[in-house]
Each structure stands twice: as C-alpha cells, then as structure tokens.
Design a protein around this motif. Structure first.
Motif, PDB file in Angstrom:
ATOM      1  N   LEU A  14       0.828  -1.198   0.000  1.00 36.92           N
ATOM      2  CA  LEU A  14       0.000   0.000   0.000  1.00 36.92           C
ATOM      3  C   LEU A  14       0.864   1.249   0.000  1.00 36.92           C
ATOM      4  CD1 LEU A  14      -2.746   1.436   0.328  1.00 36.92           C
ATOM      5  CD2 LEU A  14      -2.474   1.182   2.798  1.00 36.92           C
ATOM      6  N   LEU A  15       1.968   1.202   0.728  1.00 34.65           N
ATOM      7  CA  LEU A  15       2.844   2.353   0.863  1.00 34.65           C
ATOM      8  C   LEU A  15       3.395   2.803  -0.478  1.00 34.65           C
ATOM      9  CD1 LEU A  15       3.913   3.984   3.319  1.00 34.65           C
ATOM     10  CD2 LEU A  15       5.975   2.579   3.203  1.00 34.65           C
ATOM     11  N   GLY A  16       3.565   1.859  -1.413  1.00 40.60           N
ATOM     12  CA  GLY A  16       4.138   2.206  -2.700  1.00 40.60           C
ATOM     13  C   GLY A  16       3.141   2.739  -3.683  1.00 40.60           C
ATOM     14  N   GLY A  17       1.860   2.770  -3.360  1.00 47.81           N
ATOM     15  CA  GLY A  17       0.834   3.206  -4.297  1.00 47.81           C
ATOM     16  C   GLY A  17       0.920   4.689  -4.567  1.00 47.81           C
ATOM     17  N   ALA A  18       0.732   5.095  -5.830  1.00 48.06           N
ATOM     18  CA  ALA A  18       0.894   6.492  -6.219  1.00 48.06           C
ATOM     19  C   ALA A  18      -0.223   7.378  -5.722  1.00 48.06           C
ATOM     20  CB  ALA A  18       0.981   6.599  -7.740  1.00 48.06           C
ATOM     21  N   ALA A  19      -1.390   6.833  -5.470  1.00 46.80           N
ATOM     22  CA  ALA A  19      -2.514   7.691  -5.091  1.00 46.80           C
ATOM     23  C   ALA A  19      -3.016   7.357  -3.691  1.00 46.80           C
ATOM     24  CB  ALA A  19      -3.641   7.552  -6.105  1.00 46.80           C
ATOM     25  N   ALA A  20      -2.171   6.781  -2.878  1.00 44.56           N
ATOM     26  CA  ALA A  20      -2.618   6.358  -1.547  1.00 44.56           C
ATOM     27  C   ALA A  20      -2.855   7.552  -0.645  1.00 44.56           C
ATOM     28  CB  ALA A  20      -1.557   5.445  -0.917  1.00 44.56           C
ATOM     29  N   ALA A  21      -3.788   7.423   0.268  1.00 48.03           N
ATOM     30  CA  ALA A  21      -4.016   8.437   1.302  1.00 48.03           C
ATOM     31  C   ALA A  21      -3.420   7.906   2.586  1.00 48.03           C
ATOM     32  CB  ALA A  21      -5.510   8.672   1.471  1.00 48.03           C
ATOM     33  N   TRP A  22      -2.565   8.712   3.217  1.00 45.36           N
ATOM     34  CA  TRP A  22      -1.731   8.194   4.295  1.00 45.36           C
ATOM     35  C   TRP A  22      -2.254   8.634   5.650  1.00 45.36           C
ATOM     36  CZ3 TRP A  22       1.870   4.935   2.545  1.00 45.36           C
ATOM     37  CH2 TRP A  22       2.216   5.051   1.198  1.00 45.36           C
ATOM     38  N   PRO A  23      -2.856   7.727   6.438  1.00 45.90           N
ATOM     39  CA  PRO A  23      -3.263   8.104   7.792  1.00 45.90           C
ATOM     40  C   PRO A  23      -2.053   8.334   8.681  1.00 45.90           C
ATOM     41  CG  PRO A  23      -3.586   5.747   7.436  1.00 45.90           C
ATOM     42  CD  PRO A  23      -3.168   6.320   6.115  1.00 45.90           C
ATOM     43  N   LEU A  24      -2.165   9.329   9.541  1.00 45.62           N
ATOM     44  CA  LEU A  24      -1.036   9.682  10.405  1.00 45.62           C
ATOM     45  C   LEU A  24      -0.627   8.521  11.286  1.00 45.62           C
ATOM     46  CD1 LEU A  24       0.876  11.902  11.279  1.00 45.62           C
ATOM     47  CD2 LEU A  24      -0.808  12.617  12.976  1.00 45.62           C
ATOM     48  N   ALA A  25      -1.600   7.712  11.701  1.00 45.95           N
ATOM     49  CA  ALA A  25      -1.282   6.588  12.580  1.00 45.95           C
ATOM     50  C   ALA A  25      -0.325   5.616  11.919  1.00 45.95           C
ATOM     51  CB  ALA A  25      -2.567   5.866  12.976  1.00 45.95           C
ATOM     52  N   LEU A  44      -1.403  13.359 -11.135  1.00 47.95           N
ATOM     53  CA  LEU A  44      -0.238  13.118 -11.982  1.00 47.95           C
ATOM     54  C   LEU A  44      -0.368  11.775 -12.678  1.00 47.95           C
ATOM     55  CD1 LEU A  44       2.738  14.197  -9.680  1.00 47.95           C
ATOM     56  CD2 LEU A  44       1.374  15.604 -11.220  1.00 47.95           C
ATOM     57  N   ASP A  45       0.325  11.637 -13.822  1.00 48.82           N
ATOM     58  CA  ASP A  45       0.378  10.324 -14.427  1.00 48.82           C
ATOM     59  C   ASP A  45       1.609   9.580 -13.907  1.00 48.82           C
ATOM     60  OD1 ASP A  45       2.666  11.110 -15.921  1.00 48.82           O
ATOM     61  OD2 ASP A  45       1.441  11.750 -17.614  1.00 48.82           O
ATOM     62  N   PHE A 231      -5.610  21.750 -17.514  1.00 47.78           N
ATOM     63  CA  PHE A 231      -5.631  21.382 -18.928  1.00 47.78           C
ATOM     64  C   PHE A 231      -4.833  20.098 -19.168  1.00 47.78           C
ATOM     65  CE2 PHE A 231      -6.203  26.134 -20.108  1.00 47.78           C
ATOM     66  CZ  PHE A 231      -7.559  26.040 -19.822  1.00 47.78           C
ATOM     67  N   LEU A 232      -3.746  19.937 -18.426  1.00 49.69           N
ATOM     68  CA  LEU A 232      -2.972  18.704 -18.564  1.00 49.69           C
ATOM     69  C   LEU A 232      -3.812  17.500 -18.162  1.00 49.69           C
ATOM     70  CD1 LEU A 232      -0.252  17.311 -19.156  1.00 49.69           C
ATOM     71  CD2 LEU A 232       0.360  17.707 -16.766  1.00 49.69           C
ATOM     72  N   SER A 233      -4.580  17.641 -17.105  1.00 45.32           N
ATOM     73  CA  SER A 233      -5.420  16.530 -16.651  1.00 45.32           C
ATOM     74  C   SER A 233      -6.565  16.252 -17.628  1.00 45.32           C
ATOM     75  CB  SER A 233      -5.988  16.830 -15.263  1.00 45.32           C
ATOM     76  OG  SER A 233      -6.992  17.829 -15.315  1.00 45.32           O
ATOM     77  N   ARG A 234      -6.912  17.225 -18.465  1.00 44.01           N
ATOM     78  CA  ARG A 234      -7.993  17.069 -19.444  1.00 44.01           C
ATOM     79  C   ARG A 234      -7.442  16.991 -20.867  1.00 44.01           C
ATOM     80  NH1 ARG A 234     -11.714  14.721 -17.483  1.00 44.01           N
ATOM     81  NH2 ARG A 234     -12.759  15.157 -19.468  1.00 44.01           N
ATOM     82  N   ARG A 235      -6.200  16.511 -20.998  1.00 41.99           N
ATOM     83  CA  ARG A 235      -5.579  16.506 -22.322  1.00 41.99           C
ATOM     84  C   ARG A 235      -6.301  15.613 -23.318  1.00 41.99           C
ATOM     85  NH1 ARG A 235      -2.195  14.275 -18.633  1.00 41.99           N
ATOM     86  NH2 ARG A 235      -1.307  12.204 -18.927  1.00 41.99           N
TER      87      ARG A 235
END
Length: 329
Positions: A14-25, A44-45, A231-235
């Motif tokens: 999970l730690l290596g995932g690009a879009a992970a949300a990281w709980p402080l705990a 980002l891509d 615009f980059l995200s809507r390319r």
C-alpha cells in the motif's frame, strides 16, 4: 507470526501506491520513515510521479522504504487546495511538495515552518512565493520551468505551421494565478504579428466544451492552449476536441503531442519534477529551504505529431522537423 508478516507485506504494498491516502497513525508505526506531503492541482500520471520518485532516489530516499508520501489533489478545483494544505500541515510532515502555482500559494499560507518545495511553470518571485531566486528566504524553495512565458514562441510556431491563420484562439484557465501574465504575453505577440486573438476561459470540463464551441463559432483558424495543470489533466478531452473540429492546436507540454496533439513546445515537466524530488531529499538530509536557490529547468522540448499534421492537411517544414526533440509518426 505468518499473519503478522502478511499484514506487514500488505502495508508495504500500500505504501508504494501512487494515489494512496496516508493516515497519520500509519506513520507512527514506521520509525525511520520520513513523511512528505504532496499537494497537487490535478492528478499526476505514472511518468510524472516516477520523476519525483527518481529525484528522491538519487539522494537516497525510496518511497515505501525510508520515505512515505501523503498525496492530496484538488482535481482541477483550486478552491479545494487551502483546506488540503492545512490538512497536510496538521500532519507535521518533514516537507510539502506543491505542484502548481495555486498549490504552492496554498502550502505557503498553511505553514511558515514546514519546508515547502514547489514545481511551477511561473515566476515564484512575481507570485510572492520567494523573495528572490538566489536567496529564497523563509521555508519555501523549488523549481520553476516558466511555461507561462513561452506564449509568444508558441504563437510563432503555430503560425509557421498555419501561415494563413488570422484568427487564433487562446484557451486559459482564469483560476490560475498566472492567467493574466499568460494573456498579456500572448496578446502582445499577437498584436505584433497582426493576429486577431480570441481569448476564451475554461475552468471545468464543461467550460472546455463551451470554449471550443465558441471558437468554432468565431471562426478561429487555430488554437493555443494556455499552461495550466487542469488542462494537462484534461488533455484527452482537449486533443479530442481539436481533432473533431479540425483545429490546429499547439500545447505547452509534450504529453499532449504524445496522444495526438499537433505540436507542443515547453519545458520538460519530468525533468522539473526530478529536480523537485532531489531538493526534497536534500531537505530530508538536513538542508534548509532558505539556503537552496530556486532551480530553473533548462530542458525544453518541441514535439510534432506528423500523423496529426497530415490529417489536417498541414505540411511541416523540414527545418522544424529537424529542430524538434520528438517527431511522432
């Protein structure tokens, strides 16, 4: 014991995932892992995320091993960024990466103590992010690639491809802090070349559709897409509309030409992000943002999609092809 090992492996994955949300705990359970916040104007891509990771790796930091990144993206909604910046600052990370002018401004407003490293296509002095490029002062430094100052060059390149273009549209996101300077730059270049500049605004997916419909109605001969993370995200949408309406269009990053855009000219965003990752790594090692001059990427890219040019009936001058960094056939 085996169950504990499995849980640990799952956490590292999970730690290596690009879009992970990281709980402080989670960070509290990982001694020796530095927490870095990342505030994005848009998602980002993989190539862009990879560039930041490579910059970190170059100075000894590997995501999932000794550094964890908590990602927060406004998904093109810049009004969300101040709350996200405050959330990241509340986690007390070792540093915050801010990608996009609005993200950098939000991060600076959220903290005066946590180091902020930006990567933006604008002048950070004009934006008030740093006091000077050589001596940024305070807790903010980063990388600039000045994509918003290249509008005149893009207009010149577009006119080389479409010499008869007398009415050229300019698409800009009014929510971007650099929009006024971009408009001023392109407007001056258009006036010098006696081109009728048709300025249209777009800050949402629907706005883009409306903007293109307006340009078609105004009989635009070609389009310049302003520099903006949204615009980059809507390319895909932008390139698709340009293709559907057979409008020659120049973009500010190579990523557009890679997916069928006619031509792009601008800084290498992956090179800028690699430099950003390197600066974050140096800060994690103990250097102070005030002592790190703002870097300017010197790598610029001209990309031409010959397949798209052919579909538009455009002949790309040989000298332009020879000077291009990438010719897509």
């Amino acid at each position: 014991m085996q169950f504990d090992q499995l849980k640990r492996r799952a956490f590292i994955t999970l730690l290596g995932g690009a879009a992970a949300a990281w709980p402080l705990a989670a960070h509290a359970q990982q001694p020796g892992v530095a927490l870095v916040g990342m505030l994005l104007g848009t998602q980002l891509d993989d190539r862009q995320v990879g560039a930041i990771r490579q910059g970190l790796k170059d100075v000894g930091y590997i995501e999932g091993r000794n550094v964890a990144i908590k990602y927060r993206s406004g998904d093109g909604r810049f009004d969300r960024l101040p709350a996200m910046a405050a959330e990241l600052a509340a986690d007390a990370p070792a540093a915050i990466i801010a990608l996009a002018p609005a993200a950098a401004l939000a991060a600076k407003a959220a903290t005066t103590t946590i180091p902020v490293v930006f990567a933006i296509g604008a002048d950070p002095v004009d934006l008030g992010l740093v006091s000077s490029l050589n001596r940024p002062g305070g807790n903010v430094t980063g990388v600039t690639f000045f994509v918003n100052t290249l509008g005149a060059k893009r207009l010149e390149l577009l006119r080389e491809l479409v010499p008869s273009a007398a009415h050229i549209g300019f698409l800009v996101n009014p929510a971007n802090p650099t929009s006024e300077s971009q408009v001023a730059d392109v407007r001056a270049a258009a006036r010098e070349r006696r081109v009728d500049l048709l300025i249209v605004n777009a800050g949402s997916e629907r706005d883009i559709d409306v903007a293109f419909a307006s340009l078609v109605q105004q009989r635009a001969n070609a389009i310049i897409v302003g520099a903006d993370g949204f615009f980059l995200s809507r390319r895909d949408q932008l390139v698709g509309l340009a293709t559907r309406h057979a409008l020659p269009t120049i973009y500010y990053l190579r990523e557009f030409a890679d997916i069928g855009g006619l031509i792009s000219y601008g800084a290498s965003i992956t090179d800028a992000y690699r430099l950003t990752g390197g600066y974050v790594g140096r800060i994690l090692k103990g250097e102070k943002p005030a002592d790190l001059p703002v870097q300017q990427t010197v790598k610029f890219e001209l990309a031409i999609n010959l397949k798209t040019a052919k579909s538009l009936g455009l002949a790309v001058p040989l000298i332009m092809q020879m000077s291009a960094d990438e010719v897509i056939e």
